[in-house]
Motif scaffolding. Structure first.
Motif, mmCIF file in Angstrom:
data_model
loop_
_atom_site.group_PDB
_atom_site.id
_atom_site.type_symbol
_atom_site.label_atom_id
_atom_site.label_comp_id
_atom_site.label_asym_id
_atom_site.label_seq_id
_atom_site.Cartn_x
_atom_site.Cartn_y
_atom_site.Cartn_z
ATOM 1 N N PHE A 146 69.983 35.625 48.155
ATOM 2 C CA PHE A 146 69.840 34.187 48.387
ATOM 3 C C PHE A 146 71.225 33.572 48.214
ATOM 4 O O PHE A 146 71.840 33.672 47.138
ATOM 5 N N VAL A 147 71.723 32.930 49.275
ATOM 6 C CA VAL A 147 73.121 32.513 49.322
ATOM 7 C C VAL A 147 73.233 30.989 49.426
ATOM 8 O O VAL A 147 72.532 30.354 50.224
ATOM 9 N N VAL A 148 74.136 30.419 48.615
ATOM 10 C CA VAL A 148 74.444 28.986 48.669
ATOM 11 C C VAL A 148 75.946 28.836 48.897
ATOM 12 O O VAL A 148 76.751 29.271 48.053
ATOM 13 N N ASN A 149 76.313 28.271 50.025
ATOM 14 C CA ASN A 149 77.728 28.051 50.358
ATOM 15 C C ASN A 149 78.546 29.342 50.252
ATOM 16 O O ASN A 149 79.687 29.346 49.773
ATOM 17 N N GLY A 150 77.946 30.454 50.677
ATOM 18 C CA GLY A 150 78.665 31.714 50.698
ATOM 19 C C GLY A 150 78.603 32.510 49.418
ATOM 20 O O GLY A 150 79.078 33.658 49.376
ATOM 21 N N ALA A 151 78.039 31.956 48.344
ATOM 22 C CA ALA A 151 77.948 32.660 47.063
ATOM 23 C C ALA A 151 76.497 33.056 46.790
ATOM 24 O O ALA A 151 75.587 32.228 46.884
ATOM 25 N N THR A 152 76.290 34.327 46.447
ATOM 26 C CA THR A 152 74.943 34.818 46.169
ATOM 27 C C THR A 152 74.482 34.334 44.793
ATOM 28 O O THR A 152 75.203 34.469 43.797
ATOM 29 N N ARG A 153 73.239 33.788 44.758
ATOM 30 C CA ARG A 153 72.675 33.299 43.496
ATOM 31 C C ARG A 153 71.535 34.192 42.992
ATOM 32 O O ARG A 153 71.328 34.315 41.796
ATOM 33 N N ARG A 154 70.768 34.760 43.912
ATOM 34 C CA ARG A 154 69.622 35.583 43.521
ATOM 35 C C ARG A 154 69.500 36.779 44.470
ATOM 36 O O ARG A 154 69.962 36.737 45.603
ATOM 37 N N TRP A 155 68.811 37.853 43.983
ATOM 38 C CA TRP A 155 68.536 39.009 44.812
ATOM 39 C C TRP A 155 67.050 39.340 44.750
ATOM 40 O O TRP A 155 66.336 38.935 43.827
ATOM 41 N N SER A 156 66.599 40.062 45.735
ATOM 42 C CA SER A 156 65.254 40.652 45.692
ATOM 43 C C SER A 156 65.345 42.014 46.357
ATOM 44 O O SER A 156 66.136 42.226 47.286
ATOM 45 N N TYR A 157 64.514 42.924 45.881
ATOM 46 C CA TYR A 157 64.649 44.313 46.310
ATOM 47 C C TYR A 157 63.263 44.903 46.536
ATOM 48 O O TYR A 157 62.307 44.611 45.812
ATOM 49 N N ALA A 158 63.140 45.741 47.565
ATOM 50 C CA ALA A 158 61.870 46.400 47.862
ATOM 51 C C ALA A 158 62.123 47.824 48.319
ATOM 52 O O ALA A 158 63.030 48.081 49.117
ATOM 53 N N VAL A 159 61.296 48.744 47.802
ATOM 54 C CA VAL A 159 61.395 50.151 48.179
ATOM 55 C C VAL A 159 60.022 50.619 48.639
ATOM 56 O O VAL A 159 59.031 50.478 47.920
ATOM 57 N N ALA A 160 59.951 51.139 49.849
ATOM 58 C CA ALA A 160 58.683 51.634 50.382
ATOM 59 C C ALA A 160 58.854 53.067 50.877
ATOM 60 O O ALA A 160 58.355 53.457 51.924
ATOM 61 N N THR A 161 59.597 53.859 50.085
ATOM 62 C CA THR A 161 59.905 55.216 50.512
ATOM 63 C C THR A 161 58.934 56.254 49.949
ATOM 64 O O THR A 161 58.894 57.385 50.424
#
Length: 209
Positions: A146-161
């Motif tokens: 999740f990016v605000v003015n080019g800087a990442t503030r949050r992440w989310s991750y998913a694995v379906a392997t």
């Protein structure tokens, strides 16, 4: 008393009563005219004050950039700001940091979200809530930022392997204070396969100013 004198007395009484009635009517009309005159004077006084205020406002507005003022008035404090969108086709082969487009926009109060670019441009300063969900196809994984003015503030991750893992969702949310003109988007940090359509969404709403 003679009949003649009695007749004269009666006639005088009738005339006096008629004149008294006419006089009263005249007095009533005079009072009504006086009230009307007073009301008109009040109206003239109010109009005079309004004209003075208009001249004062005109003097204060002299030299103001009206184009800029009109642009700011397009979004007033009572105008809601909210959007919700999703993708309607599978997205793959995204490069690192690529903005995810959300071409199907279902809500766009304030017209601040561009589905084609996937970028939200803040129309007025305030506290905002953003939510996103990215579904990854079975057998793959993804990381979303999740990016605000080019800087990442949050992440989310998913694995379906894993075997029989099915589809997995990379979901998160953030509350952030933005200034007018700030830009917000969802970026794909890493995806080993397709991003699934319809269930991949991005939403935001102004909470307060």
């Amino acid at each position: 008393m003679t009949v003649r004198n009695l007749f004269l007395i009666c006639l005088f009484g009738i005339c006096s009563s008629s004149e008294a009635s006419q006089n009263q009517q005249l007095l009533d009309r005079i009072e009504a005219l006086e009230r009307t005159q007073t009301e008109l004077m009040h109206v003239v006084e109010r109009l005079s004050k309004s004209d003075s205020c208009a001249k004062a406002l005109s003097a204060k507005c002299n030299g103001i950039d009206l184009t800029h003022l009109n642009k700011r008035l397009e979004v007033n404090p009572t105008t809601p700001v909210a959007f919700s969108a999703y993708i309607n086709h599978s997205v793959d082969k995204l490069v690192h940091g690529a903005v995810i487009p959300f071409e199907r926009v279902t809500t766009n109060e304030g017209n601040a979200f561009n589905g084609g670019t996937g970028i939200f441009t803040c129309p007025k300063s305030g506290l905002y809530l953003f939510m996103w969900n990215v579904m990854v196809d079975q057998g793959h994984q993804t990381q979303i930022s999740f990016v605000v003015n080019g800087a990442t503030r949050r992440w989310s991750y998913a694995v379906a392997t894993a075997i029989n893992a099915g589809y997995q969702n990379a979901a998160n949310h953030d509350i952030v204070r933005l200034n007018e003109g700030d830009k917000v988007w969802i970026a794909d940090d890493y995806a080993s396969g397709e991003i699934h359509p319809h269930h991949t969404t991005f939403s935001g709403v102004l909470l307060s100013q």
